[in-house]
Scaffold this active site. Structure first.
Site, PDB file in Angstrom:
ATOM      1  N   THR A  47       0.815  -1.211   0.000  1.00 30.62           N
ATOM      2  CA  THR A  47       0.000   0.000   0.000  1.00 30.62           C
ATOM      3  C   THR A  47       0.847   1.259   0.000  1.00 30.62           C
ATOM      4  O   THR A  47       0.483   2.270  -0.614  1.00 30.62           O
ATOM      5  CB  THR A  47      -0.941   0.005   1.214  1.00 30.62           C
ATOM      6  N   THR A 126       1.155  -4.203   4.455  1.00 30.39           N
ATOM      7  CA  THR A 126       0.878  -4.483   5.864  1.00 30.39           C
ATOM      8  C   THR A 126       0.168  -5.816   6.090  1.00 30.39           C
ATOM      9  O   THR A 126       0.185  -6.339   7.203  1.00 30.39           O
ATOM     10  CB  THR A 126       0.016  -3.362   6.478  1.00 30.39           C
ATOM     11  N   ASP A 127      -0.459  -6.384   5.041  1.00 33.28           N
ATOM     12  CA  ASP A 127      -1.227  -7.613   5.238  1.00 33.28           C
ATOM     13  C   ASP A 127      -0.389  -8.742   5.830  1.00 33.28           C
ATOM     14  O   ASP A 127      -0.849  -9.472   6.704  1.00 33.28           O
ATOM     15  CB  ASP A 127      -1.859  -8.068   3.920  1.00 33.28           C
TER      16      ASP A 127
END
EC number: 3.5.1.1
Length: 374
Positions: A47, A126-127
C-alpha cells in the site's frame, strides 16, 4: 583543616574549568563531525507504494505501483539531513503475493545491503508485514538495524500515513538505536519487535499492536524513545546472537512444506489429513483458547504424528501462550501466532529433524531467560 579543604575544592574546580576550556579550544580547533549514517531502502511494494483513483480513495487503490526511489525522492531534502539514503527495488507487488523462495532472496538482499550501510529499511504491504518481519528476524545474519515499514493508506491520498512512516523508519535505522534488536516494525510512530507485532485491524491507521508485551518505543519528531528491548539484545556481540537458520548453509534446496489448520466448533479432520497427504513436513494448528482442537482434529493430528509430521499447537486468539501439551510429536507455540509459528517450524525443519531441539528453539528464541540472583 576546613580552610585546607576549601582551598582543595577551589583548586579542583579551577583544574576542571581549565580542562574544560582546553577541551573546548581543541574541539573548536579540530572539529570531528559525525559521519552521516548510510541507510538502504529496499522496496517490495504494498500500500505504501500504492496509487489511488482519487485523492480521497482511501480504500480504492492499486498497491505496488510507485518505485521506492520515487517515495524517497518525495522526502528530500528533509531526509538528507538524517541519512545518506540509497534505494533498491526488490519487487513491487502486494505482500500476499510473495513466496518463501522470494523471502529467501529478500534475506540475501538485506544482508548484502548491511555490508555497506549502517541500517536497512524494507517497505512492504501491511497484510503480511508481521510475517516478513519475523522471517527477517530469524534469518538476517547482521546485527545492524533492520526496520520494516508500510502504510494503511496509499501514498497519493490526502492524510496518507505513508510519507511519515517511511521518514520515521529511515530516521530509526540511521540512529542505530535498534542495533542487535533484530528486525523491528515502525508504523504510526510506534516501534514493535518482530516476534510480538501483529496486525489487529483491517483499516485503521493504528492497525498494529504488540499485544500484552507492548511496543518497544515511539518516535516523536526528533525524539526516538526506546523503553525496552527484545531479549536477544542480551547476546549482542556474541555468536549466540545469530539464530541457527543460516540460509547460505541450507543451499538451494527447497524448504519443507508447513501448513496451518484452523480449529472451530465441530471442525473435521479434513484439513490436517489433506495437508499431511500433500506432503507437509509440519502442521501448525490454530486452536481455540490455549490450543484446543475438536475431537476429529485431535484424532487427525495424532495420525499425522504417527506418519512423521511435526505438529505445533498455537492459538487462534492472537494473544497469550500455548505450552507443550506433553503429547509426543506436538510442540507448544508459546506466544507465537500461528503464522509466525509456521515460519519458525519451517526453518527448524530445514535445519534439523530432532524434535527436542526444535522444541527448545520454540521455548527460547526471542524470549528472555533470566536467573534471579539471591
Amino acid at each position: 583543616m576546613a580552610q585546607l579543604a576549601r582551598r582543595s575544592g577551589v583548586l579542583i574546580t579551577l583544574v576542571a574549568v581549565a580542562l574544560g576550556a582546553t577541551a573546548s579550544l581543541a574541539g573548536a580547533a579540530e572539529p570531528h563531525p559525525r559521519p552521516t549514517p548510510k541507510v538502504a531502502v529496499i522496496g517490495t511494494g504494498g500500500t505504501i507504494a500504492g496509487v489511488s483513483r482519487t485523492k480521497v480513495s482511501f480504500d480504492d487503490y492499486q498497491a505496488g505501483k510507485l518505485p521506492v526511489s520515487r517515495l524517497v525522492g518525495d522526502l528530500r531534502p528533509e531526509v538528507n539531513r538524517i541519512a545518506d539514503v540509497t534505494t533498491q527495488q526488490f519487487g513491487n507487488k502486494d505482500s500476499n503475493d510473495y513466496t518463501i523462495p522470494e523471502y529467501r532472496r529478500l534475506t540475501a538482499a538485506v544482508d548484502h545491503a548491511l555490508k555497506f550501510n549502517d541500517g536497512v529499511v524494507v517497505t512492504t504491504g501491511t497484510d503480511t508485514m508481521e510475517e516478513f518481519a519475523y522471517w527477517l528476524d530469524l534469518t538476517v545474519r547482521s546485527d545492524r538495524p533492520v526496520v520494516l515499514t508500510g502504510s494503511m493508506r496509499p501514498w497519493t491520498v490526502i492524510g496518507s500515513d505513508a510519507p511519515a512512516n517511511l521518514y520515521n523508519a529511515i530516521h530509526l535505522a540511521a540512529s542505530g538505536r535498534t542495533t542487535c534488536f533484530g528486525t523491528v516494525v515502525m508504523l504510526n510512530d510506534q516501534i514493535h519487535a518482530a516476534r510480538e507485532v501483529r496486525k489487529s485491524d483491517t483499516l485503521r491507521l493504528n492497525a498494529f499492536t504488540s499485544g500484552s508485551s507492548g511496543e518497544l518505543g515511539v518516535i516523536d519528531q526528533n525524539h526516538i524513545r526506546v523503553d525496552r528491548a527484545p531479549a536477544r539484545v542480551e547476546r549482542c556481540g556474541k555468536p549466540a546472537w545469530k539464530t541457527p537458520f543460516d540460509l547460505d548453509r541450507m543451499g538451494r534446496r527447497a524448504l519443507p512444506k508447513v501448513d496451518i489448520a484452523y480449529s472451530y466448533q465441530g471442525a473435521g479432520p479434513q484439513a490436517i489429513k489433506a495437508f499431511a497427504d500433500a506432503g507437509a513436513a509440519g502442521i501448525v494448528t490454530a486452536g481455540t483458547g490455549a490450543g484446543g482442537l475438536s475431537p476429529a482434529m485431535t484424532e487427525a493430528r495424532d495420525d499425522a504424528v504417527k506418519n512423521g509430521v511435526v505438529m505445533v499447537s498455537a492459538s487462534r486468539t492472537g494473544s497469550g501462550a500455548v505450552y507443550d501439551p506433553h503429547v509426543r510429536g506436538v510442540i507448544g507455540a508459546q506466544d507465537l501466532t500461528p503464522q509466525k509459528a509456521r515460519l519458525l517450524l519451517l526453518l527448524s525443519l530445514a535445519t534439523t529433524h530432532n524434535e527436542h531441539r526444535i522444541q527448545t528453539w520454540f521455548h527460547t528464541f526471542g524470549t528472555g531467560q533470566f536467573t534471579a540472583r539471591h
